[in-house]
Design a protein around this motif. Structure first.
Motif, short mmCIF file in Angstrom:
data_model
loop_
_atom_site.label_atom_id
_atom_site.label_comp_id
_atom_site.label_asym_id
_atom_site.label_seq_id
_atom_site.Cartn_x
_atom_site.Cartn_y
_atom_site.Cartn_z
N LEU A 68 -41.92 -12.91 142.97
CA LEU A 68 -42.13 -12.48 141.58
C LEU A 68 -41.10 -13.12 140.65
O LEU A 68 -41.44 -13.65 139.59
CB LEU A 68 -42.05 -10.95 141.47
N LEU A 69 -39.82 -13.11 141.09
CA LEU A 69 -38.77 -13.67 140.24
C LEU A 69 -38.92 -15.18 140.10
O LEU A 69 -38.80 -15.72 139.00
CB LEU A 69 -37.38 -13.33 140.80
N TYR A 70 -39.22 -15.85 141.21
CA TYR A 70 -39.32 -17.30 141.20
C TYR A 70 -40.38 -17.78 140.22
O TYR A 70 -40.11 -18.63 139.36
CB TYR A 70 -39.64 -17.77 142.62
N GLU A 71 -41.57 -17.23 140.33
CA GLU A 71 -42.64 -17.66 139.44
C GLU A 71 -42.39 -17.19 138.01
O GLU A 71 -42.72 -17.89 137.05
CB GLU A 71 -44.00 -17.15 139.93
N SER A 72 -41.82 -15.98 137.87
CA SER A 72 -41.55 -15.47 136.52
C SER A 72 -40.51 -16.33 135.82
O SER A 72 -40.59 -16.54 134.61
CB SER A 72 -41.04 -14.02 136.58
N LEU A 73 -39.52 -16.83 136.59
CA LEU A 73 -38.49 -17.67 135.98
C LEU A 73 -39.10 -18.91 135.35
O LEU A 73 -38.75 -19.29 134.23
CB LEU A 73 -37.44 -18.05 137.03
N SER A 74 -40.04 -19.53 136.06
CA SER A 74 -40.74 -20.68 135.48
C SER A 74 -41.47 -20.26 134.22
O SER A 74 -41.51 -20.98 133.23
CB SER A 74 -41.76 -21.25 136.48
N PHE A 75 -42.07 -19.05 134.29
CA PHE A 75 -42.81 -18.55 133.13
C PHE A 75 -41.87 -18.38 131.94
O PHE A 75 -42.19 -18.79 130.82
CB PHE A 75 -43.47 -17.21 133.49
N PHE A 76 -40.68 -17.80 132.21
CA PHE A 76 -39.76 -17.54 131.09
C PHE A 76 -39.04 -18.79 130.61
O PHE A 76 -38.29 -18.74 129.66
CB PHE A 76 -38.77 -16.42 131.46
N LYS A 77 -39.26 -19.92 131.28
CA LYS A 77 -38.77 -21.19 130.73
C LYS A 77 -39.62 -21.59 129.54
O LYS A 77 -39.17 -22.26 128.61
CB LYS A 77 -38.81 -22.28 131.81
N THR A 78 -40.90 -21.23 129.57
CA THR A 78 -41.83 -21.55 128.49
C THR A 78 -41.82 -20.46 127.42
O THR A 78 -41.89 -20.73 126.23
CB THR A 78 -43.27 -21.68 129.04
N VAL A 79 -41.76 -19.21 127.89
CA VAL A 79 -41.90 -18.07 126.99
C VAL A 79 -40.57 -17.34 126.91
O VAL A 79 -39.97 -17.07 127.93
CB VAL A 79 -42.98 -17.10 127.52
N SER A 80 -40.15 -17.03 125.68
CA SER A 80 -38.89 -16.31 125.57
C SER A 80 -39.11 -14.84 125.90
O SER A 80 -40.19 -14.29 125.70
CB SER A 80 -38.31 -16.44 124.16
#
Lengths: 308, 312, 259
Positions: free
Chosen positions: A48-60
């Motif tokens: 969850l954290l790994y994929e979310s981190l990529s997500f939060f690179k795009t979205v603040s």
């Protein structure tokens, strides 16, 4: 008194190395099995954290929690989780509004009023109903409850949070009833006898003595039920709608966090795309919500277990 | 309450109060029964309705036909075979790991922070929504380990999902074995593993089985995690057979095969606008309910029987 | 002290025992067990007599944190069975135990007796059959169960179950047998049977028995030890202890002034 002398160990009593090694090996294998549980938790959090981190690179993170629209798959994408959270909370609130009063009263009846025979019959049925697969309840929401509600309120859309919430509530009744009944049964008989000896009726004893004594167990049942409702997927995915909608109006159609994950997973999103990552970010929020409810629930329940 | 003194002085008033209280008693009993029945009867009615809706499809063709674009011809063959194969993988992962973990935690684990950590983990895992397991499987099994959207992935996912159920029921079953039995076995020179396997495991077998059945029933009905790993919904083929006519007679290709399971097939059919497919969905739902109720019923009956037979 | 006419089978030397909570349950106990004799441990509850008994087959090892200090020397090996290098499993194979409450396994009568042989890896059916028969005869149970060896042990009466537990302990030819209040859960007739059996067993092995029943100690034992608060107050011939105790505390306990 004789001073202890150092003695030699006769071979007949000495440690059997082969047997000890074998025993150690078995223990190690069993421990590895137990570690699978720990590994699973770490894997869940890790993925969850790994994929979310990529997500939060795009979205603040700020946008994630403040934007009022959730449209990650659109041309003009918005990434505000709030519409999904509102859908999740509304359906869960309806479910609890149905399940808490009915489940609690049913539990009081079962524990304090019903005969031994009735209880012995009903209790297994409740346990049986807890195990019914939730996809089936989606069918009920879509084809029975919503049409029934529409006959009362014709403007109700086919996909709506009210129908889904009510069915989820019905689904949770056996869960709350069964767990609350357990808590009330754990109240010692001497407490009831004390109350009856004062001339109290069954109802007075149930309301004024048994229920307060079992309150933490009952509350734990509610909290674990909330966690169940928040994490429930199939009923809402089938009957509440797929459209993220920032509203708390139960008569509207709205997607929940879980329904969104199902919707995306059903489609054909490429691995690594922002849409793919978005379901993990949504999942992380869901995990945080259910985990906090579970921890509070277990904590409350542990407290009541200690009290007797 | 403030009239207490005067009430007690007057016998007639006391009688009236008792009568009133008794009326409350009856009234509440009625409401209670109503609530209980609401929960039970509504569910029974819904099940009955489901069976009635699906009734037209209750025939052998429904089980021997593949899904089809035409509702009338569509059947469950690939779905029930898929469910069966997924359950095999689930059983083979959850049961050995779960029972071993339960034995470790109850019989071997020292009382320290590390054991506490494992225990907290197990109880938390039991409360994690099933769809989260789907996300775990999607990230870990499908992509990182590259198992694809296969029977293996689905079976492992459901195996992890029911692991806490198996662990908890194993521990509960073990806990009912009295210390005196263990001491008796140690007393004649048994090793720890001999005590655990010959006695603790063997005497708690029934209780462990109960948990396994409940877990498998749960796995059979789970939909969300399987959808999340991206199981296909339209499968008009069967996975390669696990048993072959040539040596070595076993074939593991089915593990990496695409698949569908019964709850997914049901979800697919009830999402279609065409009402004819809803009959198929109802029939599938009825089948799932009947099978899971039978499994859970067996487990509850078994548990009841064990409780009655306890002799220590 | 009694005049030593028989060999010493085992002896405690300055034995201390501490439970995991730090409580010191045994305080410097030294005493011998004579071969082919019955030694009884008496004393008020909580005096440490069961704790002492359970040191002999290292039963305390099963619970973490328990600590032994001192020695229990077993002969003829001249080995301290409490030594870290000694395998408690080997000890339990030679020093068997009968518990306070009958605790047969939920298995058949035959399997209960055979279990001790099975854990030693014995698989030969003929040897096993012989051993089971011998043990059941030794426990005076054979005539009552020989036609139903494969019935569940739970179907026996309490007294029969306890004799089955004795047979189970006998099957592996132990050298010492420990009895932890073996008749406290039994009726008077079953108690008499067990007592008779213990006296018969004396010719084959050495017995240490904990009892809360002074008459029992007087009836069956050759030597008696009186313990109080973890200490050995007096140890002597049973006759001497019950007729002419050397210590005032022992006399008070035996005459019922205390305990």
């Amino acid at each position: 008194m004789q001073a202890p002398v150092q003695l030699t160990i006769s071979p007949r009593l000495a440690k059997n190395i082969r047997r000890n090694v074998k025993e150690r090996m078995i223990e190690l294998i069993l421990m590895l099995a137990a570690l699978v549980a720990v590994a699973t938790t770490f894997a869940i959090v890790g993925v969850l954290l790994y994929e979310s981190l990529s997500f939060f690179k795009t979205v603040s993170v700020v946008e994630f929690f403040t934007d009022t629209q959730w449209t990650p798959l659109f041309e003009e994408a918005h990434y505000g989780i709030m519409p999904l959270v509102s859908g999740t909370l509304t359906t869960s609130a309806i479910a609890l509004a149905v399940a808490v009063p009915i489940g609690t009263i049913a539990a009081i009846f079962l524990s304090e009023f019903a005969s031994h025979k009735t209880r012995e019959t009903i209790k297994p049925i409740l346990e049986l109903l807890v195990g019914v697969p939730t996809v089936v309840f989606g069918y009920f929401a879509l084809f029975f409850v919503t049409p029934l509600l529409q006959s009362i309120y014709p403007e109700l859309p086919s996909f709506n949070m009210l129908g889904a919430g009510i069915v989820m509530g019905i689904m949770i009744i056996p869960y709350i009833a069964s767990m609350s009944e357990d808590a009330m049964r754990a109240v010692p008989m001497s407490m009831r006898e004390g109350s009856y000896a004062m001339g109290a009726t069954r109802f007075q004893t149930a309301i004024k003595v048994v229920t307060p004594a079992a309150v933490s167990g009952i509350v734990a049942a509610y909290i674990l039920a909330i966690s169940r409702a928040v994490g429930e997927t199939m009923v809402v995915a089938i009957a509440a709608g797929q459209q993220p909608n920032l509203t708390f109006n139960p008569l509207e159609s709205a997607a929940t966090i879980t329904a969104y994950i199902v919707q995306v997973a059903m489609g054909d999103l490429p691995h690594g795309s922002i849409g793919y990552q978005s379901i993990f970010a949504a999942g992380l929020v869901l995990m945080a919500m259910t985990l906090s409810f579970n921890i509070i629930g277990h904590w409350v329940r542990k407290k009541y277990r200690e009290s007797y | 309450m403030e009239h207490k003194a005067s009430v007690l002085e007057n016998l007639a008033d006391v009688r009236a109060m008792i009568k009133r209280h008794k009326r409350n008693d009856t009234l509440f009993a009625a409401i209670g029964l109503l609530c209980l029945m609401f929960g039970l009867v509504t569910l029974m009615l819904l099940f009955w309705q489901l069976i009635a809706d699906g009734y037209p499809k209750f025939n052998i063709d429904f089980l021997t036909e593949f899904p089809s674009r035409r509702a009338g011809r569509a059947g469950l063959l690939s779905a029930w075979v898929g469910s069966l194969l997924v359950m095999v993988v689930t059983f083979l992962t959850a049961v050995p790991v779960g029972v071993a973990a339960g034995l470790y935690l109850e019989e071997y684990a020292p009382k320290n922070w590390f054991t506490d950590l494992i225990e907290i983990n197990v109880s938390n895992l039991a409360g994690v929504p099933s769809i989260i397991y789907g996300l775990l499987a999607l990230g870990l099994f499908v992509y990182m380990l590259d198992f694809g959207q296969s029977i293996l992935t689905a079976g492992l996912t459901l195996g992890l999902l029911i692991l806490p159920i198996v662990i908890v029921s194993t521990r509960e079953a073990i806990r009912s074995i009295p210390v005196s039995i263990r001491e008796a076995a140690y007393g004649v020179g048994a090793t720890k593993w001999q005590v655990v396997y010959d006695h603790v495991f063997k005497y708690s077998y029934g209780g462990i089985l109960t948990g396994i059945i409940i877990g498998m029933a749960r796995a059979l009905g789970e939909t969300a995690p399987i959808i999340t790993i991206g199981a296909l919904t339209f499968i008009a083929f069967l996975p390669p057979s696990p048993i072959t006519t040539e040596p070595p007679f076993l074939n593991f290709e089915w593990l990496s095969s695409g698949f569908t399971v019964m709850p997914i097939q049901m979800f697919n059919w009830l999402s279609r606008p065409d009402h004819a497919f809803h009959v198929n969905a109802a029939a599938t739902g009825a089948l799932i309910i009947i099978v899971t109720l039978l499994m859970n019923g067996t487990a509850i009956w078994l548990r009841y029987k064990i409780r009655k037979n306890i002799k220590w | 002290m009694a005049t030593v006419t028989t060999a010493i089978k085992a002896e405690a030397r300055d034995l201390n025992f501490f439970y995991s909570n730090g409580a010191r349950a045994l305080k410097g106990i030294s005493m011998p067990l004579y071969e082919n004799k019955i030694t009884a441990l008496i004393g008020p509850s909580g005096c440490g007599k069961s704790t002492f008994l359970r040191c002999f087959n290292r039963m305390h090892d099963l619970y973490p944190g328990n600590k032994y200090q001192g020695q229990i020397v077993m002969h003829p090996d001249n080995t301290n069975v409490l030594d870290a290098g000694v395998d408690p499993i080997e000890v339990r194979m030679r020093i068997s135990m009968v518990f306070q409450k009958p605790n047969p396994f939920p298995k058949s009568i035959y399997e209960n007796v055979a279990y001790g042989l099975r854990v030693r890896g014995e698989n030969n059916k003929r040897i096993m059959d012989d051993k089971v028969e011998e043990a059941l005869k030794g426990a005076a149970l054979w005539s009552e169960v020989k036609d139903r060896l494969h019935d569940l042990a739970f179907n026996l009466s309490g007294g029969q179950q306890q004799r089955l537990c004795i047979a189970r302990a006998l099957a592996t030819d132990p050298e010492i047998m420990l009895f932890d209040e073996p008749t406290s859960a039994l009726d008077p007739i079953a108690t008499a049977n067990i007592e008779e059996l213990m006296v018969e067993l004396r010719s084959k092995l050495t017995i240490l028995v904990v009892t809360h029943n002074m008459q029992q100690a007087a009836r069956v034992s050759d030597y008696t030890a009186y313990m109080y608060l973890g200490e050995l107050i007096e140890y002597d011939d049973t006759d001497k202890i019950f007729t002419n105790p050397g210590r005032k505390e022992t006399e008070d306990y035996i005459t019922g002034k205390f305990g």
